[in-house]
Design a protein around this motif. Sequence first.
Motif, mmCIF file in Angstrom:
data_model
loop_
_atom_site.group_PDB
_atom_site.id
_atom_site.type_symbol
_atom_site.label_atom_id
_atom_site.label_comp_id
_atom_site.label_asym_id
_atom_site.label_seq_id
_atom_site.Cartn_x
_atom_site.Cartn_y
_atom_site.Cartn_z
ATOM 1 N N TYR A 83 -32.051 -4.724 20.529
ATOM 2 C CA TYR A 83 -32.610 -5.948 19.643
ATOM 3 C C TYR A 83 -32.726 -6.995 20.842
ATOM 4 O O TYR A 83 -31.342 -6.968 21.876
ATOM 5 C CB TYR A 83 -31.395 -6.039 18.849
ATOM 6 N N HIS A 84 -33.002 -7.871 20.531
ATOM 7 C CA HIS A 84 -33.385 -9.536 21.489
ATOM 8 C C HIS A 84 -33.530 -10.047 20.747
ATOM 9 O O HIS A 84 -34.606 -10.155 19.951
ATOM 10 C CB HIS A 84 -34.288 -9.047 22.516
ATOM 11 N N PRO A 85 -33.132 -11.424 20.471
ATOM 12 C CA PRO A 85 -33.133 -12.584 19.031
ATOM 13 C C PRO A 85 -34.883 -13.417 19.604
ATOM 14 O O PRO A 85 -34.675 -13.349 18.519
ATOM 15 C CB PRO A 85 -32.074 -13.434 19.965
ATOM 16 N N GLU A 86 -35.387 -12.918 20.093
ATOM 17 C CA GLU A 86 -36.301 -13.261 20.467
ATOM 18 C C GLU A 86 -38.003 -12.175 20.841
ATOM 19 O O GLU A 86 -38.608 -11.882 21.286
ATOM 20 C CB GLU A 86 -36.970 -14.326 21.352
ATOM 21 N N GLN A 87 -37.708 -11.384 20.166
ATOM 22 C CA GLN A 87 -38.022 -9.634 20.413
ATOM 23 C C GLN A 87 -39.844 -9.645 19.498
ATOM 24 O O GLN A 87 -40.662 -8.919 19.993
ATOM 25 C CB GLN A 87 -37.873 -8.383 19.202
ATOM 26 N N GLU A 88 -39.457 -10.915 18.843
ATOM 27 C CA GLU A 88 -40.893 -11.212 17.807
ATOM 28 C C GLU A 88 -41.619 -12.046 18.328
ATOM 29 O O GLU A 88 -42.650 -11.473 18.868
ATOM 30 C CB GLU A 88 -40.351 -11.667 16.905
ATOM 31 N N LYS A 89 -41.016 -12.312 19.524
ATOM 32 C CA LYS A 89 -41.633 -13.639 19.943
ATOM 33 C C LYS A 89 -41.861 -13.699 21.552
ATOM 34 O O LYS A 89 -43.460 -13.739 22.211
ATOM 35 C CB LYS A 89 -41.134 -15.726 20.590
#
Length: 177
Positions: free
Chosen positions: A22-28
């Motif tokens: 998981y990374h909080p900005e994985q989508e971006k």
Amino acid sequence: MTTAFQTADTEETTTFLNITVYHPEQEKKQVFRAIRFCQREHLRVDELVKFGRNCDICRFYFMDSHVSRIQFALQLFRPFGSSELVFEIMNLSKRVKLIVDHVELAFLNKLIIPQRCLVRFGDYQLLMQKQDGQSEDFFEISFDMSKTSLWQEAVSLSVPETGVTCSLSPEEMDEDE
């Protein structure tokens, strides 16, 4: 009279490590785009498995300049007097501490990871879950991605009686800077 069932070779199971990331900005940022999800990777037990941003050195790499060239490594071994294989994790970053559950590992510190643990560095969260096997030659790793933070789930499962403090690591700069 023996049957084919009785004489068939026994299939040997391999030790398996599932890593949910998981990374909080994985989508971006698409930091995990170099990782193949939901596929088992077959590795030799004597292989030192490195994670970081350098695709020439690391078996699994993250597409993020805030990750060290080599962030950490996993190694499988058998402790003396034991028949069980265990994973040892070592922090290979000079700038960012690696946090395994509630233990901070500085550069070159290492420890044996439990059957289930949360590994954190910077904004990254990796939930590692091990399944034991009998093979002495190979093990397998597979990756899944979580759309939600793994920290809350891990904290609710393993908060010690005294509570826990969360220290966020600063963004990492390249070791040469």
